[in-house]
Design a protein around this motif. Structure first.
Motif, short mmCIF file in Angstrom:
data_model
loop_
_atom_site.label_atom_id
_atom_site.label_comp_id
_atom_site.label_asym_id
_atom_site.label_seq_id
_atom_site.Cartn_x
_atom_site.Cartn_y
_atom_site.Cartn_z
N ASN A 127 63.36 57.69 48.28
CA ASN A 127 62.64 56.43 48.46
C ASN A 127 61.72 56.06 47.30
N ILE A 128 61.33 57.03 46.50
CA ILE A 128 60.41 56.77 45.39
C ILE A 128 60.92 57.25 44.04
N SER A 129 62.10 57.82 44.01
CA SER A 129 62.61 58.43 42.77
C SER A 129 62.86 57.42 41.66
N HIS A 130 62.94 56.13 41.99
CA HIS A 130 63.19 55.09 41.00
C HIS A 130 61.93 54.68 40.23
N ILE A 131 60.76 55.11 40.67
CA ILE A 131 59.50 54.68 40.06
C ILE A 131 59.36 55.35 38.69
N PRO A 132 59.15 54.55 37.63
CA PRO A 132 58.95 55.15 36.30
C PRO A 132 57.66 55.96 36.25
N VAL A 133 57.71 57.09 35.52
CA VAL A 133 56.55 57.96 35.40
C VAL A 133 56.28 58.25 33.93
N ILE A 134 55.03 58.01 33.53
CA ILE A 134 54.57 58.37 32.19
C ILE A 134 53.68 59.59 32.33
N VAL A 135 54.00 60.65 31.62
CA VAL A 135 53.14 61.83 31.59
C VAL A 135 52.16 61.62 30.44
N LEU A 136 50.87 61.66 30.77
CA LEU A 136 49.79 61.47 29.80
C LEU A 136 48.94 62.73 29.85
N THR A 137 49.02 63.57 28.82
CA THR A 137 48.42 64.90 28.91
C THR A 137 47.87 65.39 27.57
N ALA A 138 46.96 66.36 27.65
CA ALA A 138 46.44 67.01 26.45
C ALA A 138 47.40 68.12 26.00
N LYS A 139 48.29 68.52 26.87
CA LYS A 139 49.28 69.55 26.51
C LYS A 139 50.33 68.89 25.61
N ASN A 140 50.47 69.39 24.40
CA ASN A 140 51.37 68.70 23.48
C ASN A 140 52.33 69.62 22.74
N THR A 141 52.68 70.74 23.33
CA THR A 141 53.68 71.59 22.70
C THR A 141 55.08 71.04 22.98
N GLU A 142 56.02 71.49 22.21
CA GLU A 142 57.40 71.07 22.41
C GLU A 142 57.89 71.47 23.80
N GLU A 143 57.46 72.63 24.26
CA GLU A 143 57.84 73.11 25.60
C GLU A 143 57.29 72.19 26.69
N ASP A 144 56.03 71.72 26.52
CA ASP A 144 55.44 70.80 27.49
C ASP A 144 56.24 69.50 27.54
N LYS A 145 56.62 68.99 26.38
CA LYS A 145 57.40 67.75 26.33
C LYS A 145 58.75 67.94 27.01
N LEU A 146 59.43 69.03 26.69
CA LEU A 146 60.75 69.30 27.29
C LEU A 146 60.65 69.47 28.81
N THR A 147 59.63 70.19 29.26
CA THR A 147 59.45 70.38 30.70
C THR A 147 59.24 69.04 31.39
N SER A 148 58.44 68.18 30.79
CA SER A 148 58.19 66.85 31.38
C SER A 148 59.46 66.03 31.46
N ILE A 149 60.19 65.97 30.38
CA ILE A 149 61.42 65.18 30.35
C ILE A 149 62.46 65.76 31.31
N LYS A 150 62.61 67.08 31.33
CA LYS A 150 63.56 67.71 32.25
C LYS A 150 63.17 67.50 33.71
N SER A 151 61.88 67.37 33.96
CA SER A 151 61.40 67.15 35.33
C SER A 151 61.53 65.69 35.76
N GLY A 152 61.85 64.80 34.81
CA GLY A 152 62.11 63.42 35.18
C GLY A 152 61.15 62.39 34.62
N ALA A 153 60.28 62.78 33.67
CA ALA A 153 59.36 61.81 33.08
C ALA A 153 60.13 60.78 32.26
N ASN A 154 59.70 59.53 32.34
CA ASN A 154 60.31 58.48 31.53
C ASN A 154 59.69 58.39 30.15
N ALA A 155 58.44 58.87 30.02
CA ALA A 155 57.75 58.86 28.74
C ALA A 155 56.72 59.98 28.73
#
Length: 177
Positions: free
Chosen positions: A72-100
């Motif tokens: 019911n809510i999976s279509h909502i775009p999500v932007i992850v805005l965080t102080a964590k900025n390693t490549e692993e953090d970015k990959l985890t966010s994108i793999k988890s479904g972040a749009n940005a």
């Protein structure tokens, strides 16, 4: 309505102020569990979510995965805005479904540009779905009426054959020819 989930009150205020000053309705949450509860119980869903990763209650990645797993809510775009900025953090966010993925400190204009881009992509997708559904419905209606026409003609043909057979049943000259 854009929902921001940020535990730091000054950053949350900046996000909400930036959104409201550009014409968006915005709502801020400081706790992941409160956000999740509101998301499940509030009838008006957000059009976009801005999500921090490190949150009390439920952390941002868990929230993101929960959003993506709920139909019911999976279509909502999500932007992850965080102080964590390693490549692993970015990959985890994108793999988890972040749009940005945007790192702190952030530019309000960059955040607004990404929000506008994601919302425009969503509008385009919705318009395409409406057009496709309309075209499919029209095609189905046309097929249905053509199929009904064929069925009617078949029934008329069978009735005509039946009449001819009954009329000529006693005739000795009546044959397949």
């Amino acid at each position: 309505m854009i929902w921001c989930v940020e535990d730091d009150p000054s950053i949350r205020d900046i996000e909400v102020y930036a959104l409201r000053s550009t014409g968006f309705e915005a709502l801020g949450f400081e706790d992941g569990a409160d956000f999740w509860q509101a998301l499940l119980t509030t009838p008006q869903r957000p059009t976009l979510i801005v999500l921090d990763v490190m949150l009390p209650g439920l952390d941002g990645m868990e929230l993101l995965r929960n959003v993506r797993q709920d139909f019911n809510i999976s279509h909502i775009p999500v932007i992850v805005l965080t102080a964590k900025n390693t490549e692993e953090d970015k990959l985890t966010s994108i793999k988890s479904g972040a749009n940005a993925f945007i790192t702190k400190p952030f530019s309000s204009s960059h955040l607004m540009a990404r929000i506008n881009q994601l919302l425009e992509e969503q509008r385009i997708f919705q318009r395409k779905m409406v057009v496709q559904t309309t075209v499919e419905s029209t095609a189905e209606a046309a097929n249905d009426s053509y199929e009904q026409h064929l069925v009617k003609k078949d029934i008329e043909f069978v009735h005509k054959i039946h009449e001819i057979i009954e009329e000529n049943l006693n005739s000795n000259d009546f044959n397949i020819d």
